[in-house]
Motif scaffolding. Structure first.
Motif, short mmCIF file in Angstrom:
data_model
loop_
_atom_site.label_atom_id
_atom_site.label_comp_id
_atom_site.label_asym_id
_atom_site.label_seq_id
_atom_site.Cartn_x
_atom_site.Cartn_y
_atom_site.Cartn_z
N LEU A 88 -5.91 -4.88 -5.48
CA LEU A 88 -5.21 -5.06 -6.75
C LEU A 88 -3.79 -5.58 -6.50
N TRP A 92 0.48 -4.00 -5.10
CA TRP A 92 0.77 -4.48 -3.74
C TRP A 92 2.09 -5.20 -3.73
N TRP A 93 2.92 -4.94 -2.71
CA TRP A 93 4.18 -5.66 -2.60
C TRP A 93 4.00 -6.90 -1.73
N TRP A 103 2.51 -7.98 2.68
CA TRP A 103 2.04 -7.45 3.95
C TRP A 103 3.09 -6.51 4.53
N LYS A 158 2.05 -0.35 -3.47
CA LYS A 158 2.72 0.63 -4.32
C LYS A 158 1.80 1.84 -4.40
#
Lengths: 312, 424
Positions: free
Chosen positions: A172, A176-177, A179, A184
């Motif tokens: 999702l 996700w910030w 790599w 999150k």
């Protein structure tokens, strides 16, 4: 919207049917360091129920909270999701017995599961989707359990992968910030009802985000995974006593969680707390996770000072 | 290729096997699908289609996600390293013959009613298949209300066009520029048989249709035309920019400025990546291994014509489909790959340069001082909370633009496989 809903239903049906075919065919390749615990025999099925509430009242994208935080602001919720990993039950002798998660191809992968209380409606349209999940299911060795332990977040070996090819629910982008930064662990997006117009220090547009994840993750660039551990893992190990999976629900309570935070105030960039160790909004919020913001570890083992989760 | 009033009409042309997903707005905010394709496996919900999808889902599930699409789907579309397999309609697996037929059709003015325009009239390869204009003009001279979007990796789009949640496949979307009447784009409506006759009279097309759709007695149909066009557009994959070379390990591929801009782009100060993140630089991205819905529409504070969040008539975004007030001004965040080439920007082409786009976001929206669209977009109540505005130095802005320009893929805009086959 209805086509998307229909597709989601089809997807779920497909996954359910696919799951009937072969025992472990749907188990994704495990990432080193995060393999599910080995089969213990005999085992019993177990389902861990979660709820998100403000005090006793359930919260959803459509149903906000009337009064939260030090200044008792009304709040709408625009995202309500968090990852949980390494779930274990604690028996009456204090032994921590790992739960083996069902590998359902959707909500649970390896030792990690996603709890998702947003349905993509109302304010959740910005980042959300229709699918929801409030239960973690799997098996545990037969026993007499009186407590539960889990990590709020994703284990480091699974936390720095490519969201576009990762197994569900680690696929999702909204959770996700990069790599480098990883996922999150917690995403609670709020829109604060400002009681006073034009109040100094008020969050821009009333936006107040809670994005918890690891910080201080060093790598060559944002698109490269770290080769060493993040400086502050921010992975809270939560231990709750008096928990019987057959009887109890784990409540993530926004009233107790935000009790010591003034939601009518936010330093900009970012609005709210995105896990920054020097962000005043985070300094106010982190004790509620039971975390020491300087180290990213529990203040005490088991993060007993956390005020987010309780048993009901 | 734009969303238009087409969604309210039905295609009745003889010989058309496809039916548009028609939408009816039922009451406030309820969108009902009133008709789905009988032949397009991506939207057909019949049990037989479901079984097919289950079988395919199991087949895909058995494949490691890192494998390219060729092995996962028998696809003829080569994917760059790190790109997930494309989601492809069951009844339209890409084949070299189908893609090549689609390329010819894409560039052929015979596909328009009056023979004056092709898809490529508004989608030019050198501009990453955008057209350099704020707003295009249809084949009969009618003004089109929305900017011609670039066609870059659109096979990964969760939804097609600027703001339509029901258009989830290129096969569905291709019908709009072909048959739309309000306004007319290619203007095929009323010329359906005539256009097919033009194609069938050409021996080269007869051979290409036969190769792409073997074992059909009469393959020159609108259905096959749409499938071939969709396959060609799906093949327009871009993934060899300086940025891609940099993350693959070529440290010299990005300038120092672009590297600084990259840190800013993925950082929390400017919040760019929330809507423009991932390998395709768009949150509205799906692929063969997706499990969750990924449609995404955002109001970025471009307008506020009535002080209550309104957008200019005809360009009100998702609201045009759903009728829900909070959907006012919501548009799909496009991929930023090749964004250097796709000016002017926004759904209506109202911002001329990348520098001006950054200024828009720095201000938390656009203030229109005068005219019918006057208003303070930054105060739009439906604006995304991730567009609060920010302070940015000239150096930081220049660095961000340098990074955005590092997403330009020279191979993509010069690839002969994507070029005009009729060029002299």
């Amino acid at each position: 919207m209805s086509t998307r809903w229909a597709f989601a239903v089809i997807t779920l049906v497909m996954l359910a049917l696919a799951g009937c075919g072969g025992a472990d065919s749907a188990v994704p390749a495990a990432t080193p360091g995060s393999t599910a615990p080995a089969d213990a025999t005999p085992t019993q099925p177990v389902a861990i129920r979660f709820s998100m509430q403000a005090g006793d009242a359930p919260i959803t994208c459509a149903q906000g909270a009337a009064a939260l935080g030090l200044s008792q602001n009304g709040v709408q919720f625009n995202d309500l999701r968090f990852y949980v990993s390494n779930v274990a039950l604690v028996d009456s002798a204090g032994a921590v017995v790992p739960m083996r998660l069902e590998q359902d191809g959707m909500w649970q992968s390896g030792v990690t599961a996603l709890l998702d209380f947003e349905d993509g409606t109302a304010g959740c349209v910005d980042a959300g989707n229709t699918e929801m999940n409030t239960v973690i299911s799997g098996t545990v060795a037969e026993g007499d359990y009186t407590g539960i332990q889990f990590d709020l977040g994703i284990p480091a070996p699974d936390n720095h992968q490519d969201v576009t090819v990762a197994p569900s629910p680690l696929n999702l982008p909204a959770l996700w910030w990069s790599w480098q930064g990883g996922y999150k662990f917690v995403r609670i997006d709020m829109k604060i009802d400002m009681k006073t117009e034009g109040q100094a220090g008020a969050p821009t547009g009333g936006a107040w985000f809670v994005h918890l994840g690891s910080t201080g993750c060093a790598s060559a660039n944002e698109a490269a995974a770290p080769t060493t551990a993040c400086l502050r893992p921010n992975l809270a190990t939560i231990r709750l006593n008096g928990f019987d999976p057959a009887q109890n629900t784990i409540v993530a309570d926004m009233a107790s969680f935000l009790a010591q935070v003034d939601l009518s105030q936010s330093t900009p960039m970012p609005p709210g707390c995105m896990a920054g160790a020097d962000d005043p909004d985070c300094i106010a919020l982190f004790p509620a996770f039971g975390l020491d913001i300087a180290t990213g570890a529990c203040v005490e083992a088991g993060c007993p000072t956390q005020t987010l989760f309780r048993v009901e | 290729m734009r969303q238009t009033e087409m969604r309210h009409s039905l295609i009745t042309a003889a010989g058309i096997a496809l039916a548009l997903v028609g939408l009816a707005v039922v009451g406030m905010g309820v969108v009902k699908v009133v008709r789905t394709s009988q032949v397009d496996g991506a939207v057909a919900l019949a049990p037989s289609a479901l079984e097919t999808q289950i079988a395919q889902a199991q087949a895909v599930q058995a494949v490691q996600p890192v494998l390219p699409a060729q092995s996962a789907q028998g696809s003829a579309i080569a994917l760059p390293p790190g790109f997930p397999p494309l989601r492809v309609a069951d009844d339209n697996p890409p084949t070299p013959a189908g893609i090549e037929l689609g390329r010819h059709l894409f560039y052929d003015v015979r596909l328009s009613g009056n023979g004056t325009q092709s898809c490529s009239s508004c989608h030019i390869q050198a501009l990453a298949f955008s057209d350099g204009k704020a707003l295009p003009t249809g084949s009969t001279g009618e003004a089109i209300l929305r900017n011609s979007p670039a066609l870059v990796n659109v096979g990964y789009n969760a939804t097609l066009t600027w703001a339509n949640p029901a258009l989830t496949t290129i096969e569905q979307q291709a019908l709009i520029p072909l048959f739309a009447e309000f306004p007319v784009e290619l203007g095929a409506t009323g010329h359906e048989d005539e256009i097919l006759a033009r194609l069938a009279a050409d021996a080269d097309y007869r051979a290409r249709f036969a190769a792409a759709f073997p074992n059909q007695s009469d393959p020159v149909t609108w259905h096959n035309t749409v499938l071939a066009l969709a396959s060609f557009v799906r093949s327009l994959v871009s993934g060899n920019s300086a940025y891609d070379r940099y993350i693959a390990g070529d440290a010299g591929a990005l300038s120092a400025a672009a590297q600084r801009g990259m840190q800013s782009f993925f950082g929390e100060r400017f919040e760019c990546h929330h809507c423009h993140g991932g390998f395709n630089f768009s949150a509205s991205t799906v692929h063969a291994n997706s499990t969750f819905g990924a449609s995404n529409f955002q109001n970025n504070g471009l307008y506020n014509v009535d002080g209550a969040g309104g957008y200019p008539m005809g360009n009100r975004g998702l609201y045009e489909i759903t009728g829900v007030a909070s959907d006012m001004g919501r548009f799909r965040p496009p991929s930023l790959r090749n964004v250097e080439l796709t000016a002017p920007y926004m759904h209506d082409g109202s911002i001329a340069t990348l520098e001006a786009v950054l200024q828009h976001y720095a201000q938390g929206g656009t203030v229109t001082a005068s005219g019918p669209n006057a208003g303070d977009g930054s105060a739009n109540p439906y604006k995304s909370p991730l567009v609060p505005g920010f302070e940015v130095t000239d150096q930081e802005a220049a660095d961000l633009v340098a990074f955005l320009k590092s997403l330009t893929d020279e191979d993509f805009i010069t690839n002969p496989a994507f070029s005009n086959p009729f060029a002299p």
